[in-house]
Design an enzyme around this catalytic site. Structure first.
Site, PDB file in Angstrom:
ATOM      1  N   LYS A  92      14.355  37.695  71.169  1.00 17.03           N
ATOM      2  CA  LYS A  92      14.894  36.639  72.042  1.00 17.03           C
ATOM      3  C   LYS A  92      16.306  36.997  72.456  1.00 17.03           C
ATOM      4  CE  LYS A  92      14.567  32.426  73.836  1.00 17.03           C
ATOM      5  NZ  LYS A  92      14.982  33.036  75.124  1.00 17.03           N
ATOM      6  N   LYS A 112      22.401  35.654  65.259  1.00 15.24           N
ATOM      7  CA  LYS A 112      22.561  34.280  65.753  1.00 15.24           C
ATOM      8  C   LYS A 112      21.310  33.428  65.493  1.00 15.24           C
ATOM      9  CE  LYS A 112      24.409  34.337  69.844  1.00 15.24           C
ATOM     10  NZ  LYS A 112      24.579  34.397  71.332  1.00 15.24           N
ATOM     11  N   LYS A 140      18.377  41.819  73.901  1.00 22.22           N
ATOM     12  CA  LYS A 140      19.226  41.524  75.053  1.00 22.22           C
ATOM     13  C   LYS A 140      18.823  42.429  76.191  1.00 22.22           C
ATOM     14  CE  LYS A 140      22.922  38.873  75.789  1.00 22.22           C
ATOM     15  NZ  LYS A 140      23.230  37.657  75.011  1.00 22.22           N
ATOM     16  N   THR A 191      24.837  25.469  75.510  1.00 27.22           N
ATOM     17  CA  THR A 191      25.770  26.395  74.854  1.00 27.22           C
ATOM     18  C   THR A 191      27.068  25.655  74.544  1.00 27.22           C
ATOM     19  OG1 THR A 191      24.784  28.194  76.105  1.00 27.22           O
ATOM     20  CG2 THR A 191      26.885  28.658  75.043  1.00 27.22           C
ATOM     21  N   ASN A 229      29.016  28.661  82.987  1.00 26.35           N
ATOM     22  CA  ASN A 229      28.180  27.618  82.389  1.00 26.35           C
ATOM     23  C   ASN A 229      28.782  27.068  81.089  1.00 26.35           C
ATOM     24  OD1 ASN A 229      25.930  27.023  80.255  1.00 26.35           O
ATOM     25  ND2 ASN A 229      25.061  26.524  82.246  1.00 26.35           N
TER      26      ASN A 229
HETATM   27  N1  GLU Z   1      22.385  34.420  76.566  1.00 27.90           N
HETATM   28  C1  GLU Z   1      22.487  33.381  75.590  1.00 27.90           C
HETATM   29  C2  GLU Z   1      23.107  33.914  74.301  1.00 27.90           C
HETATM   30  O1  GLU Z   1      23.815  34.880  74.312  1.00 27.90           O
HETATM   31  C3  GLU Z   1      21.178  32.642  75.393  1.00 27.90           C
HETATM   32  C4  GLU Z   1      20.036  33.464  74.916  1.00 27.90           C
HETATM   33  C5  GLU Z   1      18.709  32.722  74.890  1.00 27.90           C
HETATM   34  O2  GLU Z   1      18.684  31.545  75.206  1.00 27.90           O
HETATM   35  O3  GLU Z   1      17.727  33.370  74.566  1.00 27.90           O
HETATM   36  O4  GLU Z   1      22.967  33.337  73.253  1.00 27.90           O
END
Ligand code: GLU
Length: 428
Positions: free
Chosen positions: A69, A93, A105, A189, A220
């Protein structure tokens, strides 16, 4: 000047934590490299008929705890090393907030602000065409990141469903509400970081109306955070975007900035809708123009980096006056800066906890995509708060027990949870 890279910086923190939690040598290897690194070139036809090619990446760091993810960023500096570091941070995370995902990523080396909407759509679709076999609701579920948004997620879902002849709303998150998105994902976020900050302020018996906050980044995360804090009585003294920032010791009204953004949305260009593209041009009384570097060193209580990585370094860490740092950006602080901040008694709430609200709401969106349910905004908000505060509690406890900084403690919590999954899988 340090010669570190995003991934060596990640490894520095990782290795120091692995040592502190006495991990056996052989086990470390599992954390050294991602499980899979996919690289492709994306070719699009520009509006003038010419062809352009961009390097693209999907790095899958670890999936012991669930499907890979993590977001996809469109940025001219998104190279393999950076995407690899961000993938690794995602794995930590998702484990810190204990949601059933691994970490990945994506990145495309492109400046989307130089492309038309049609060209951006081509990049989005080409990405899915190239990486399709490595994506899917049970395999790897992307989301927005720097310079990507719900429109781009919608094009990606559409492309995936066409290619696989399937109905797959859960293959990607951060989608528009009318196309399988979740309520509360857009603000999540910032909302998640806000819950943690509020809890910290409560626990320390501080008064929000005494707290001066500087926020770097008005995308955002930064823009929503400014609004949440302002509404709760905090004094937002400075905000900025890639063009520079503004400062007012009396406080800035983020709603006014949002209005300016709406008014100038047309002149700042299609792509910039949803962010302030040049705060510096705003005609406001009692505000002073500042640079992004100056913002970090302002006289304030709480500093919130909410833009790019590597901004708090050994060069400026000693001049930071804030007592608390909440990392809404990924990787804003280098390990050298961490050491200086710790010595100076600055409390850092690390990215892998502070900005985990985004991926947590993504988990809610993924669940809704699979079950067909639609949760209310209230349910999303309540569940987000619960998950974030649980993560915060686990980190606080680890920090106290092991005498660690919050970053070390968050890594320790994440690594231990990943190890537990790898053990039951028989990988170690
Ligand atoms: N890009 C966001 C992060 O760095 C969200 C990633 C997601 O929702 O999968 O946490």
């Amino acid at each position: 000047m340090s010669t570190s890279t995003p991934y060596t910086r990640f490894q520095t923190t990782l290795h120091s934590v692995l040592k502190k939690i006495n991990l056996e040598r052989g086990d470390n290897a599992l954390f050294d490299e991602p499980q899979f690194s996919h690289k492709k070139d994306l070719t699009i036809t520009r509006d003038d008929g010419s062809k352009d090619t961009f390097h693209a990446f999907r790095i899958q760091y670890n999936n012991a705890r669930g499907p890979f993810k993590g977001g996809i960023r469109f940025h001219e500096h998104a190279d393999e090393d950076e995407v690899k570091a961000l993938a690794a941070l995602m794995a930590i995370k998702t484990a810190v907030v204990n949601i059933p995902f691994g970490g990945a990523k994506g990145g495309v080396q492109v400046n989307p602000k130089e492309l038309s909407k049609k060209e951006v759509q081509q990049v989005a679709r080409a990405y899915v065409q190239e990486f399709q076999e490595n994506l899917g609701p049970d395999i790897d579920c992307p989301a927005p990141d720097v310079n990507t948004n719900p429109d781009i997620m919608a094009w990606m879902r559409d492309e995936y469903e066409k290619l696989t002849r399937s109905y797959s709303p859960a293959m990607i998150t951060g989608k528009p509400l009318e196309f399988g998105g979740s309520k509360g994902r857009d603000t999540a976020t910032a909302r998640g970081g806000f819950f943690i900050l509020q809890e910290m302020v409560d626990r320390l018996a501080l008064d929000p109306s005494d707290m001066r906050v500087a926020i770097q980044g008005f995308g955002n995360a930064g823009a929503h955070m400014a609004k949440f804090l302002h509404n709760e009585g905090y004094i937002v003294v400075a905000v900025s975007d890639s063009q520079g920032g503004i400062y007012s010791p009396e406080g800035i009204d983020p709603v006014r900035i949002a209005k300016y953004k709406e008014k100038t949305g047309a002149v700042t260009g299609e792509y910039c809708e949803g962010s302030v593209c040049d705060i510096g041009r705003m005609k406001m009384d009692d505000v002073q123009k500042i640079t992004n570097a100056e913002l970090l060193e302002l006289d304030c209580d709480i500093l919130i980096p909410a833009a790019l990585d590597n901004v708090i370094t050994e060069d400026n860490a000693k001049r930071i006056k804030a007592q608390y740092i909440l990392e809404l950006a990924n990787g804003p602080t280098t390990p050298e800066a961490d050491a200086i901040l710790e010595k100076n008694g600055v409390r850092v709430i690390p990215d892998v906890l502070a900005n985990a609200g985004g991926v947590t709401a993504s988990y809610f969106e993924w669940s809704q995509g699979r079950s067909g349910e639609q949760w209310t905004a209230k349910i999303v908000d309540e569940r987000l708060k619960r998950v974030m505060l649980e993560g915060y509690k686990a980190v606080r406890r680890e920090a106290r027990r092991e005498d660690m900084t919050y970053r070390e403690a968050a890594f320790a919590v994440g690594i231990k949870r990943m190890m537990a999954a790898m053990k039951v899988r028989g990988w170690i």
